[in-house]
Structures are given as structure tokens and as C-alpha cells.
Motif scaffolding. Structure first.
Motif, mmCIF file in Angstrom:
data_model
loop_
_atom_site.group_PDB
_atom_site.id
_atom_site.type_symbol
_atom_site.label_atom_id
_atom_site.label_comp_id
_atom_site.label_asym_id
_atom_site.label_seq_id
_atom_site.Cartn_x
_atom_site.Cartn_y
_atom_site.Cartn_z
ATOM 1 N N LYS A 37 10.524 9.191 -7.913
ATOM 2 C CA LYS A 37 9.425 9.942 -8.560
ATOM 3 C C LYS A 37 8.474 10.569 -7.540
ATOM 4 O O LYS A 37 7.594 11.342 -7.913
ATOM 5 N N ILE A 38 8.585 10.187 -6.268
ATOM 6 C CA ILE A 38 7.641 10.700 -5.248
ATOM 7 C C ILE A 38 7.895 12.177 -5.034
ATOM 8 O O ILE A 38 9.035 12.605 -4.936
ATOM 9 N N LYS B 82 0.847 -1.193 0.000
ATOM 10 C CA LYS B 82 0.000 0.000 0.000
ATOM 11 C C LYS B 82 0.879 1.238 0.000
ATOM 12 O O LYS B 82 1.333 1.630 1.059
ATOM 13 N N SER B 83 1.147 1.814 -1.121
ATOM 14 C CA SER B 83 1.929 3.046 -1.170
ATOM 15 C C SER B 83 2.345 3.295 -2.609
ATOM 16 O O SER B 83 2.463 2.363 -3.401
ATOM 17 N N ASP B 84 2.607 4.566 -2.930
ATOM 18 C CA ASP B 84 3.174 4.887 -4.248
ATOM 19 C C ASP B 84 4.544 4.251 -4.431
ATOM 20 O O ASP B 84 5.020 4.109 -5.550
ATOM 21 N N ASN C 180 10.399 4.357 -8.196
ATOM 22 C CA ASN C 180 9.170 4.947 -7.648
ATOM 23 C C ASN C 180 9.492 5.965 -6.554
ATOM 24 O O ASN C 180 8.887 7.030 -6.484
ATOM 25 N N LYS D 127 4.078 1.274 -6.730
ATOM 26 C CA LYS D 127 3.336 1.447 -7.983
ATOM 27 C C LYS D 127 3.891 0.476 -9.034
ATOM 28 O O LYS D 127 5.116 0.404 -9.226
#
Length: 193
Positions: free
Chosen positions: A192-193, A123-125, A189, A128
Motif C-alpha cells: 500500500k506504500i 516506526k514506519s508505515d 502495508n 501500520k
């Protein structure tokens, strides 16, 4: 993008630098507070024993700096554990970023857990385009139990937190830089956050 890897004498730094280079970026190694504060992304690695690593952080004043950082910060392995409240390893007070205490695996299992194991309940970006049950590389004898900040779990005798998130702080118990293409995807990822 300016990526700083915190250099405090307890890091698995080369493999992280190579992984970031493979993604087309360059990282700077630093223990300079101004340089760390000015980074777009900060990586907080860690290998070794918790109380020694915390002593190294305190000597450089980084123990007070890290919790105040506003940009995305990724703690890896011992780095993640030091971001918790405390660790049973060496009775170490942590940075208190993640509201959980790190404890030792039961004597029933072989420690360290060393090698490949799966991650679930993502559960988290940070995850992704990563599918459930991907294999990640782990080496550890202590773990963070499941808590409200858990964003991935792994099963080794007990189900525990293999990744944590609190605001701009992320932590992975596994080594994304040693976990092949999927690990690199997780690092990408994070960048990119």
C-alpha cells in the motif's frame, strides 16, 4: 499493480509468492532490468551466504540497478543485509542503501538465531496497525546494529535492527512471508506504500 520479485539465484521465492497471492495479488519473478524498473513494487529476497549472493547480483548487473530504483523496494533477510554498506559474512561489499555494516553475533549466543522473536520500537508505515512485541520468524547469524535508519528492533544478545528504512527502500531481517497474519499485514502495508 505490478509486483516484481528479483530473481538472482539466492531467494526464498515460493513462500513470498504464496504470501502475495493470499493477499490477492500476483508477483512476477524476474532478473530483467526493464521489467524490474517498470514494477510498482519490488521485493528483494535473500537466503544463503552474502558474498555468493552479491556475486550473483553482479553477474546480472543488478548490483548497479537496485540502488537506482525509485519505487518502493523491500529487502528480506539477506536481501536487507545486502542493502547495507558491507557485511562481515565473506567480507562482502554491499549496495550502500542503508548506512550500516552487518556484523556477526557474538560467540556467546547460538547461531543462527532461528525461530520466533519479537519486534519493538516500530516506526514506519510498514508497521501500520501492527502492535509492539509481535513475534516474527527469523533465521540469521549476522545482524545490522541500531542506526539512524532503524524502524524496528529485536533483542538477541544485543538489540539490533530488525527493520530499516531509507527513502523508498525498506528492509526486514525477519521473514514476513513466514510470520503468519502479522507478517502478511506487514507485506500488505508495503504493497500500500
Amino acid at each position: 499493480m505490478k509486483i516484481v520479485i528479483i530473481n538472482y539465484g539466492a531467494g526464498n521465492i515460493q513462500s513470498i509468492m504464496f504470501a502475495i497471492e493470499r493477499l490477492g495479488f500476483k508477483a512476477v519473478l524476474s532478473n530483467n532490468p526493464d521489467e524490474i524498473k517498470s514494477a510498482d513494487k519490488v521485493i528483494f529476497p535473500g537466503v544463503g551466504e552474502a558474498s555468493y549472493a552479491m556475486k550473483m547480483l553482479k553477474q546480472s548487473g543488478l548490483d548497479t540497478l537496485i540502488p537506482t530504483l525509485k519505487q518502493p523496494v523491500l529487502g528480506i533477510c539477506l536481501g536487507m543485509q545486502l542493502m547495507c554498506n558491507k557485511s562481515e559474512e565473506g567480507s562482502t561489499e554491499g549496495l550502500g542503501i542503508f548506512d550500516v555494516d552487518v556484523i556477526k553475533f557474538s560467540p556467546k549466543v547460538k547461531v543462527p538465531q532461528m525461530g520466533w522473536n519479537t519486534i519493538s520500537n516500530l516506526k514506519s508505515d510498514l508497521f501500520k496497525d501492527v502492535v509492539e512485541k509481535e513475534y516474527m520468524y527469523l533465521v540469521h547469524s549476522f545482524y545490522a546494529p541500531i542506526c539512524k535508519e532503524t524502524i524496528a528492533t529485536t533483542d538477541y544478545d544485543v538489540e539490533y535492527s530488525s527493520a530499516l528504512e531509507n527513502d523508498n527502500f525498506y528492509g526486514t531481517q525477519f521473514h514476513p512471508e513466514k510470520s503468519g497474519d502479522v507478517g502478511e499485514k506487514i507485506l500488505e502495508n508495503f504493497l500500500k506504500i
